[in-house]
Design an enzyme around this catalytic site. Structure first.
Site, PDB file in Angstrom:
ATOM      1  N   GLU A 135       0.649  -1.395  -0.601  1.00  0.00           N
ATOM      2  CA  GLU A 135       0.374   0.228  -0.094  1.00  0.00           C
ATOM      3  C   GLU A 135       0.999   1.529  -0.353  1.00  0.00           C
ATOM      4  OE1 GLU A 135      -3.206  -0.366   3.343  1.00  0.00           O
ATOM      5  OE2 GLU A 135      -3.404  -2.629   2.730  1.00  0.00           O
ATOM      6  N   GLU A 240      -6.042 -11.043  -1.342  1.00  0.00           N
ATOM      7  CA  GLU A 240      -6.293 -10.517  -0.331  1.00  0.00           C
ATOM      8  C   GLU A 240      -8.326 -10.875  -0.690  1.00  0.00           C
ATOM      9  OE1 GLU A 240      -5.425  -7.382   1.443  1.00  0.00           O
ATOM     10  OE2 GLU A 240      -3.670  -8.051   1.763  1.00  0.00           O
TER      11      GLU A 240
END
Ligand code: XIL
Length: 351
Positions: A135, A240
Site C-alpha cells: 500500500e 486478499e
C-alpha cells in the site's frame, strides 16, 4: 466418472491453474479448532498470515523480534506442503509503535534494512513469496505520504526490494495494494514496477488485494489489469479476495484499515442470515470473477481468500464495527455457500 462430492475441493479443482490460498488467524495457525483445521487442509494449498507477520507483532521493539507464531505458521505450511506467502515487510499500518516515532532518515533506513534482512534471511528457502511493500500508492497513482516516504523519499521502495533479494535471491518478491485494478492507481503501480526494475531491483509480482463488492470493480478493469501488469513483466496474484455484500459508508473507497464509521441498522441489513437472492448474486459474482481468472490462468500465480469462513472475516468489523458480512465461500458454520458451488462448477461437471 463423477467425483464424490466429499472428494471435491477448491485446491484440487484448480490444481492445474493457480494456487488457492487462505489467510490464517493466529488460532488457525495453532490448529485450535479441529473442524476449521481439516477444512483448511482439504480446500487450500497456499497460506498467508492474516496478522502475525506484520511489524507490530513480529518486531514489537527495536531490538526484539517475536518469531513464536511466525515459526508455527511456516511449520504449518511445510507440514501440509502448502505455498507459503509472507505478508508483509514494509507497511505504514499495523506498524510497531517504536517505528512510528522514527523521524530521522538514517534511523529509518537502518530499521528498514534490518527488518527486511532479519526476517527474509530467517525464512530463506522456506517462504515462497513476500509482500515486500504494501500500500505505497494513493488512489491517483502518486506515492502515499507514508512515514517511509516522508523520511526517506522514494528511494526506500527500490532499497526495500534490493534488500529482500539480497537476503533470499530465489524468493518471489511482490508489491501489494488495494484498488490497484482501478485505472489511475494501476498506472501508478505499473510506473512503480518499471522504476524498481530500471533501478536494478528484483520484483516478480504484483498483488491485487481484491477487497471487492458485488458490483465493483467492473470485470473489464480486472481483465485490463491482468493484461497490463503481465505485459510489465510481473506475475499477477489476487492476494486478499473477499466480496462484501453490505452497503458502503458514503465516500468509502478501497481497504484503508484506518477508516472507521458508525454502526446503524441500515448499514447492517442481514444480521441473522443472508437472503437467498443475495446468496445467488454473490455466487454469480464469484463465478464471473473465477471465469476471468481461468481465462488468464497463465498470468496468475495465486488466488488467496482473506479468511477461511464468513464468521472470521475482517469485514464484520471494517469499515464499521459489529456488522455481519458474508464475503467468502464458507459460512460461519463452515458450510459451502452457493458461491462455493459456483466456483467449483466452473471446473467440475455439474452434479
Ligand atoms: C486486516 C486484518 O484482516 C485485520 O484482522 C486487521 O485488524 C487489519 O488488517 N489490507 C491488508 C491486510 O493488506 O493486511 C489487512 O488485513 C486488510 C487490508
Amino acid at each position: 466418472m463423477k467425483k464424490e462430492k466429499s472428494a471435491i475441493s477448491l485446491k484440487d479443482s484448480y490444481k492445474n491453474d493457480f494456487y488457492i490460498g487462505t489467510a490464517l488467524s493466529a488460532d488457525q495457525i495453532e490448529e485450535k479448532n479441529a473442524k476449521e483445521d481439516s477444512l483448511i487442509k482439504k480446500e487450500f494449498n497456499a497460506i498467508t498470515a492474516e496478522n502475525i507477520m506484520k511489524s507490530m507483532f513480529v518486531h514489537p521493539f527495536k531490538d526484539k523480534y517475536d518469531f513464536a507464531l511466525t515459526d508455527k505458521f511456516i511449520a504449518y505450511g511445510e507440514k501440509n506442503k502448502m505455498f507459503i506467502h509472507g505478508h508483509t515487510l514494509i507497511w505504514h499500518s499495523q506498524l510497531a509503535p517504536w517505528m512510528q516515532k522514527i523521524k530521522d532518515s538514517t534511523e529509518m533506513k537502518a530499521f528498514i534494512k534490518d527488518h527486511i534482512t532479519t526476517i527474509v534471511s530467517k525464512y530463506k528457502g522456506r517462504v515462497d513469496s513476500w509482500d515486500v511493500v504494501n500500500e505505497a500508492l494513493n488512489e491517483d497513482g502518486t506515492l502515499r505520504k507514508s512515514i517511509f516516504l516522508n523520511t526517506l523519499g522514494e528511494s526506500y521502495l527500490v532499497d526495500a526490494f534490493k534488500w529482500a533479494a539480497a537476503a533470499d535471491p530465489k524468493v518471489d518478491l511482490y508489491y501489494n495494494d488495494y484498488n490497484n485494478e482501478a485505472p489511475a492507481k494501476r498506472a501508478g503501480n505499473i510506473a512503480l514496477i518499471k522504476k524498481i526494475k530500471a533501478a536494478g531491483g528484483k520484483i516478480d509480482g504484483v498483488g491485487i488485494q481484491a477487497h471487492w463488492k458485488l458490483n465493483h470493480p467492473a470485470l473489464e478493469e480486472i481483465e485490463k489489469s491482468i493484461l497490463e501488469y503481465s505485459a510489465a513483466g510481473v506475475k499477477v496474484a489476487f492476494t486478499e479476495l473477499d466480496i462484501s455484500v453490505l452497503p458502503d459508508p458514503h465516500n468509502l473507497n478501497g481497504a484503508d484499515v484506518n477508516q472507521n464509521f458508525e454502526l446503524n441498522a441500515k448499514m447492517n441489513p442481514y444480521p441473522k442470515s443472508l437472503p437467498d437472492s443475495v446468496q445467488v448474486k454473490l455466487a454469480e459474482r464469484y463465478a464471473s470473477i473465477f471465469k476471468l481468472f481461468l481465462k488468464h490462468k497463465d498470468k496468475i500465480s495465486r488466488v488467496t481468500f482473506w479468511g477461511v469462513h464468513d464468521g472470521q472475516s475482517w469485514l464484520n468489523d471494517w469499515p464499521i464495527k459489529g456488522r455481519t458480512n458474508y464475503p467468502l465461500l464458507f459460512d460461519k458454520d463452515l458450510k459451502h455457500k452457493k458461491a462455493y458451488n459456483s466456483v467449483i462448477e466452473l471446473k467440475e461437471t455439474k452434479q
